[in-house]
Scaffold this motif. Structure first.
Motif, PDB file in Angstrom:
ATOM      1  N   VAL A  29       3.771   7.303  -0.360  1.00  0.00           N
ATOM      2  CA  VAL A  29       3.003   8.523  -0.813  1.00  0.00           C
ATOM      3  C   VAL A  29       2.977   8.327  -2.262  1.00  0.00           C
ATOM      4  O   VAL A  29       4.057   8.222  -3.003  1.00  0.00           O
ATOM      5  CB  VAL A  29       3.498  10.023  -0.419  1.00  0.00           C
ATOM      6  N   VAL A  30       1.935   8.495  -2.890  1.00  0.00           N
ATOM      7  CA  VAL A  30       1.490   8.182  -4.232  1.00  0.00           C
ATOM      8  C   VAL A  30       0.987   9.691  -5.072  1.00  0.00           C
ATOM      9  O   VAL A  30      -0.173   9.765  -4.758  1.00  0.00           O
ATOM     10  CB  VAL A  30       0.301   6.830  -4.573  1.00  0.00           C
ATOM     11  N   ILE A  64      -1.873   8.207   0.014  1.00  0.00           N
ATOM     12  CA  ILE A  64      -1.069   7.311   0.523  1.00  0.00           C
ATOM     13  C   ILE A  64      -1.415   5.634  -0.080  1.00  0.00           C
ATOM     14  O   ILE A  64      -2.594   5.401   0.175  1.00  0.00           O
ATOM     15  CB  ILE A  64      -0.504   7.009   1.876  1.00  0.00           C
ATOM     16  N   ALA A  65      -0.373   4.614  -0.393  1.00  0.00           N
ATOM     17  CA  ALA A  65      -0.816   3.480  -0.586  1.00  0.00           C
ATOM     18  C   ALA A  65      -1.379   2.720   0.672  1.00  0.00           C
ATOM     19  O   ALA A  65      -0.959   2.950   1.745  1.00  0.00           O
ATOM     20  CB  ALA A  65       0.477   2.755  -1.093  1.00  0.00           C
ATOM     21  N   GLU A 116       3.194   8.959 -12.739  1.00  0.00           N
ATOM     22  CA  GLU A 116       4.135   8.214 -12.427  1.00  0.00           C
ATOM     23  C   GLU A 116       4.043   7.234 -11.022  1.00  0.00           C
ATOM     24  O   GLU A 116       4.212   6.154 -11.038  1.00  0.00           O
ATOM     25  CB  GLU A 116       5.621   8.656 -12.497  1.00  0.00           C
ATOM     26  N   GLY A 117       3.306   8.251 -10.311  1.00  0.00           N
ATOM     27  CA  GLY A 117       2.884   7.475  -9.139  1.00  0.00           C
ATOM     28  C   GLY A 117       4.246   7.216  -8.055  1.00  0.00           C
ATOM     29  O   GLY A 117       5.204   8.475  -8.156  1.00  0.00           O
ATOM     30  N   LEU A 150      13.543  -5.998  -6.405  1.00  0.00           N
ATOM     31  CA  LEU A 150      12.274  -5.964  -7.413  1.00  0.00           C
ATOM     32  C   LEU A 150      11.841  -4.446  -7.116  1.00  0.00           C
ATOM     33  O   LEU A 150      11.788  -3.802  -5.865  1.00  0.00           O
ATOM     34  CB  LEU A 150      11.084  -6.674  -6.460  1.00  0.00           C
ATOM     35  N   GLU A 151      11.574  -3.934  -7.965  1.00  0.00           N
ATOM     36  CA  GLU A 151      11.081  -2.544  -8.070  1.00  0.00           C
ATOM     37  C   GLU A 151       9.724  -2.557  -8.746  1.00  0.00           C
ATOM     38  O   GLU A 151       9.161  -2.902  -9.910  1.00  0.00           O
ATOM     39  CB  GLU A 151      11.878  -1.602  -9.005  1.00  0.00           C
ATOM     40  N   VAL A 152       8.640  -1.781  -7.929  1.00  0.00           N
ATOM     41  CA  VAL A 152       7.127  -1.915  -8.208  1.00  0.00           C
ATOM     42  C   VAL A 152       6.587  -0.569  -8.277  1.00  0.00           C
ATOM     43  O   VAL A 152       6.553   0.133  -7.250  1.00  0.00           O
ATOM     44  CB  VAL A 152       6.476  -2.744  -7.411  1.00  0.00           C
ATOM     45  N   PRO A 153       6.308   0.094  -9.549  1.00  0.00           N
ATOM     46  CA  PRO A 153       5.687   1.346  -9.638  1.00  0.00           C
ATOM     47  C   PRO A 153       4.248   1.180  -9.072  1.00  0.00           C
ATOM     48  O   PRO A 153       3.427   0.093  -9.128  1.00  0.00           O
ATOM     49  CB  PRO A 153       5.622   1.713 -11.150  1.00  0.00           C
TER      50      PRO A 153
END
Length: 142
Positions: A91-92, A55-56, A97-98, A17-20
């Motif tokens: 890190v966002v 950061i998230a 694109e984030g 699973l890839e989540v932006p």
């Protein structure tokens, strides 16, 4: 579709699973969680306290890894136990694109009690962001 115990073997890989994750996602998560710590939205503040950028939320990262397992099981209620350690922040950057959080998992054990243990890997910017992440999942019986 709910996954059944007979359909799983030790060593099975979960679908990746890839989540932006964007800055907009962080603002929405802050509103939903009530966590308005400025390290999650204010770049100046984040860098002043020694972070490379915004950061998230750790709990957001944890939730994304939990999504990997619940989607695989086909039932969010199947996750009986779940734990992680936060090893690095996600890190966002504010580039539109984030960040990309890449999630994978592997069935580490198939237990006699009708559960499986899944080890989870979470990466962002080619670095692990969670360590010791695992879930105990109660699957449907045949």
């Amino acid at each position: 579709m709910t996954l059944r115990m007979s359909e799983v073997a030790k060593g099975d890989q979960l679908p990746t699973l890839e989540v932006p994750v964007t800055r907009d996602d962080l603002v929405r998560y802050a509103g939903a969680s009530g966590d308005f710590n400025p390290i999650h939205w204010n770049q100046r503040f984040a860098t002043e306290v020694g972070l490379p950028d915004v950061i998230a939320h750790g709990m957001l990262t944890m939730a994304l890894a939990g999504r990997l397992v619940s989607q695989w099981a086909g039932d969010p209620g199947a996750v009986a136990k779940y734990s992680v350690r936060f090893s690095r922040p996600v890190v966002v950057p504010d580039d539109g694109e984030g960040a990309l959080v890449e999630l994978s998992g592997k069935v580490a054990a198939k237990n006699d009690d009708g559960t499986v243990k899944v080890n989870i890997t979470a990466r962002s910017a080619e670095q692990g962001v969670l360590s010791g992440a695992s879930a105990i999942v109660k699957l449907a019986q045949d």
